[in-house]
Design an enzyme around this catalytic site. Structure first.
Site, PDB file in Angstrom:
ATOM      1  N   CYS A 116       0.812  -1.234   0.000  1.00 34.34           N
ATOM      2  CA  CYS A 116       0.000   0.000   0.000  1.00 34.34           C
ATOM      3  C   CYS A 116       0.835   1.268   0.000  1.00 34.34           C
ATOM      4  CB  CYS A 116      -0.961   0.000   1.183  1.00 34.34           C
ATOM      5  SG  CYS A 116      -2.238  -1.255   1.018  1.00 34.34           S
ATOM      6  N   HIS A 256      -3.338   7.420   2.438  1.00 30.52           N
ATOM      7  CA  HIS A 256      -3.783   6.133   1.900  1.00 30.52           C
ATOM      8  C   HIS A 256      -5.087   5.721   2.581  1.00 30.52           C
ATOM      9  CE1 HIS A 256      -4.006   2.012   0.799  1.00 30.52           C
ATOM     10  NE2 HIS A 256      -3.724   1.568   2.001  1.00 30.52           N
ATOM     11  N   ASN A 286     -10.391   0.136  -0.044  1.00 29.64           N
ATOM     12  CA  ASN A 286      -8.927   0.255  -0.112  1.00 29.64           C
ATOM     13  C   ASN A 286      -8.457  -0.260  -1.471  1.00 29.64           C
ATOM     14  OD1 ASN A 286      -6.167  -0.085   0.090  1.00 29.64           O
ATOM     15  ND2 ASN A 286      -6.206  -1.017   2.111  1.00 29.64           N
TER      16      ASN A 286
HETATM   17  O1  UT7 Z   1      -3.881  -0.936   3.478  1.00 23.41           O
HETATM   18  C1  UT7 Z   1      -2.850  -1.689   4.011  1.00 23.41           C
HETATM   19  C2  UT7 Z   1      -2.883  -1.798   5.440  1.00 23.41           C
HETATM   20  N1  UT7 Z   1      -4.125  -2.342   5.951  1.00 23.41           N
HETATM   21  C3  UT7 Z   1      -4.747  -1.710   6.901  1.00 23.41           C
HETATM   22  O2  UT7 Z   1      -4.359  -0.636   7.292  1.00 23.41           O
HETATM   23  C4  UT7 Z   1      -5.920  -2.395   7.563  1.00 23.41           C
HETATM   24  C5  UT7 Z   1      -5.839  -2.222   9.047  1.00 23.41           C
HETATM   25  N2  UT7 Z   1      -6.863  -2.921   9.787  1.00 23.41           N
HETATM   26  C6  UT7 Z   1      -8.172  -2.570   9.778  1.00 23.41           C
HETATM   27  O3  UT7 Z   1      -8.576  -1.703   9.037  1.00 23.41           O
HETATM   28  C7  UT7 Z   1      -9.082  -3.231  10.766  1.00 23.41           C
HETATM   29  O4  UT7 Z   1      -8.314  -3.957  11.681  1.00 23.41           O
HETATM   30  C8  UT7 Z   1     -10.154  -4.149  10.129  1.00 23.41           C
HETATM   31  C9  UT7 Z   1     -11.178  -3.329   9.384  1.00 23.41           C
HETATM   32  C10 UT7 Z   1      -9.493  -5.147   9.194  1.00 23.41           C
HETATM   33  C11 UT7 Z   1     -10.894  -4.901  11.225  1.00 23.41           C
HETATM   34  O5  UT7 Z   1     -11.445  -4.005  12.159  1.00 23.41           O
HETATM   35  P1  UT7 Z   1     -11.166  -4.176  13.728  1.00 23.41           P
HETATM   36  O6  UT7 Z   1     -11.930  -3.127  14.394  1.00 23.41           O
HETATM   37  O7  UT7 Z   1      -9.695  -4.207  13.935  1.00 23.41           O
HETATM   38  O8  UT7 Z   1     -11.811  -5.562  14.026  1.00 23.41           O
HETATM   39  P2  UT7 Z   1     -11.130  -6.880  14.629  1.00 23.41           P
HETATM   40  O9  UT7 Z   1     -10.318  -7.559  13.615  1.00 23.41           O
HETATM   41  O10 UT7 Z   1     -10.502  -6.533  15.939  1.00 23.41           O
HETATM   42  O11 UT7 Z   1     -12.417  -7.747  14.909  1.00 23.41           O
HETATM   43  C12 UT7 Z   1     -13.412  -7.368  15.873  1.00 23.41           C
HETATM   44  C13 UT7 Z   1     -14.545  -8.363  15.814  1.00 23.41           C
HETATM   45  C14 UT7 Z   1     -14.078  -9.814  15.858  1.00 23.41           C
HETATM   46  O12 UT7 Z   1     -15.035 -10.566  16.578  1.00 23.41           O
HETATM   47  P3  UT7 Z   1     -14.752 -10.955  18.102  1.00 23.41           P
HETATM   48  O13 UT7 Z   1     -13.477 -11.742  18.089  1.00 23.41           O
HETATM   49  O14 UT7 Z   1     -14.631  -9.666  18.828  1.00 23.41           O
HETATM   50  O15 UT7 Z   1     -15.964 -11.757  18.453  1.00 23.41           O
HETATM   51  C15 UT7 Z   1     -14.123 -10.233  14.415  1.00 23.41           C
HETATM   52  O16 UT7 Z   1     -14.296 -11.622  14.253  1.00 23.41           O
HETATM   53  O17 UT7 Z   1     -15.264  -8.219  14.585  1.00 23.41           O
HETATM   54  C16 UT7 Z   1     -15.316  -9.479  13.905  1.00 23.41           C
HETATM   55  N3  UT7 Z   1     -15.263  -9.226  12.461  1.00 23.41           N
HETATM   56  C17 UT7 Z   1     -16.358  -8.949  11.733  1.00 23.41           C
HETATM   57  N4  UT7 Z   1     -17.663  -8.862  12.058  1.00 23.41           N
HETATM   58  C18 UT7 Z   1     -18.525  -8.547  11.085  1.00 23.41           C
HETATM   59  C19 UT7 Z   1     -14.177  -9.196  11.655  1.00 23.41           C
HETATM   60  N5  UT7 Z   1     -14.547  -8.907  10.397  1.00 23.41           N
HETATM   61  C20 UT7 Z   1     -15.893  -8.748  10.422  1.00 23.41           C
HETATM   62  C21 UT7 Z   1     -16.862  -8.435   9.445  1.00 23.41           C
HETATM   63  N6  UT7 Z   1     -18.160  -8.332   9.827  1.00 23.41           N
HETATM   64  N7  UT7 Z   1     -16.529  -8.205   8.156  1.00 23.41           N
END
Ligand code: UT7
Length: 333
Positions: A116, A256, A286
């Site tokens: 990215c 980004h 993204n």
């Molecule tokens: O561009 C290159 C670099 N990439 C980035 O900068 C991406 C950076 N990361 C992010 O943007 C975020 O971490 C994500 C959008 C990928 C995820 O958001 P988050 O707030 O960090 O969520 P998380 O991974 O901590 O997950 C929280 C909860 C989990 O459930 P539990 O374990 O709390 O029960 C996940 O299983 O949300 C759940 N979850 C979802 N729920 C509904 C993960 N993906 C989804 C989904 N829909 N699509």
């Protein structure tokens, strides 16, 4: 001797027609529109459909858009850089094919691959060629077909990424506009947290790698998020400090578009108002190398000659950085 800086003189873009909405994703994986919007800010993204189309398909169209808008003779282009994390194929340069299709027959070309951060690094690279005085027109295109490496059964990644391309033309400037300074950094620890495990030299493709879904993006989102928030802002502050710039003198943040929360956090660290933070993630998701040039396309009409912009990016590797840039033309010209 007059100092030459590298300034963007035109922009262009291409977005595929097919729109993948959050409502459509609700029918594909266990997710909700509400979760996606609150966690990422994304409402829809574009997907390139049809066989025989790769990143070059979009890069060529973004380049053509720029050429059409400016009336530029492609034969005058000295260098074409295609920033991408999804080249058309291994070994053959995507940029070479793109340049030939654009009629840039006098240009040399290369792909620049740094996840990215590819476009941000591409800006710094393009600038060096211009600043040397030897090259007058450098076409930098960011193009990514992320859908080619996304598992649409994995809710952790399929909601984030989209396809698209954006192009900018760098030319010499002797009035001090353009790219002023940059802070670019990397940390190899990051490859554990964001990668496509197979398909490269480390794990060549086999029936097993396909069966085990090793050709798709794997991301530990939470860890990447933490690094992105701190590193992007850190690099931006570093570049401000090095140029004795106060936060109040910055007009725009062009970051980004990985996640609205990451972009907002960077904006807050720079003490910018909401309207100074460029944002279009809600429409495209993204798009990896295309996010920054797509922002410039969307905001071009609002940009004024002399506007001070901080560009910032964070991506796989890890790789990240920030650029201090002074816009060189009135966008509504
Ligand atoms: O561009 C290159 C670099 N990439 C980035 O900068 C991406 C950076 N990361 C992010 O943007 C975020 O971490 C994500 C959008 C990928 C995820 O958001 P988050 O707030 O960090 O969520 P998380 O991974 O901590 O997950 C929280 C909860 C989990 O459930 P539990 O374990 O709390 O029960 C996940 O299983 O949300 C759940 N979850 C979802 N729920 C509904 C993960 N993906 C989804 C989904 N829909 N699509």
């Amino acid at each position: 001797m007059t100092k030459i800086t590298a300034a963007i003189s035109a922009v262009g873009k291409y977005l595929p027609d097919h729109v993948l909405t959050n409502a459509m994703l609700e029918n594909m994986v266990d997710t909700t529109d509400e979760w996606i919007v609150t966690r990422t800010g994304i409402k829809e993204r574009r997907i390139l459909k049809g066989t025989g189309k790769g990143s070059s398909y979009m890069a060529i169209r973004a380049g053509k858009d720029l050429i059409k808008k400016t009336g530029l003779d492609p034969k005058e282009i000295d260098l074409v850089i295609v920033s991408t994390a999804t080249p058309d194929m291994q070994a053959a340069s995507t940029a070479a094919y793109t340049a030939t299709q654009l009629g840039a027959v006098n240009a040399f070309t290369f792909d620049l691959i740094s996840a990215c951060s590819s476009f941000l690094y591409g800006m710094a690279t393009a600038a060096r060629y211009i600043e040397s005085g030897r090259y007058k027109k450098v076409l930098l295109i960011g193009s990514d077909m992320n859908s080619s490496m996304i598992d649409y059964e994995d809710r952790a990644t399929c909601i984030i990424f989209g396809d698209g391309a954006g192009a900018v033309l760098f030319e010499p400037n002797v009035e001090g506009y353009g790219l002023q300074d940059e802070v670019l950094q990397t940390d190899g620890i990051g490859r554990e947290y964001l990668q496509v495990p197979a398909g490269g030299s480390l794990m060549p493709p086999t029936l097993e790698t396909v069966k085990n879904k090793k050709h798709f993006v794997y991301q530990d989102g939470r860890t990447v998020f933490k690094f992105a928030v701190s590193k992007m802002a850190e690099a931006a502050e570093k570049v401000l400090e090095r140029n004795n710039l106060h936060k109040e003198s910055i007009d725009w943040l062009a970051a980004h578009q990985a996640n609205k929360r990451i972009v907002d956090a960077t904006g807050r660290r720079l003490q910018l108002k909401e309207e100074q933070v460029m944002l279009n993630i809600e429409k495209y998701g993204n798009t990896t190398s295309a996010t920054i040039p797509l922002l410039l396309n969307d905001y071009e009409n609002q940009l004024k000659k002399g506007d001070k912009i901080i560009f910032a990016a964070f991506g796989g590797g890890f790789s990240w950085g920030a650029i201090y840039y002074i816009w060189a033309y009135n966008g509504n010209k």
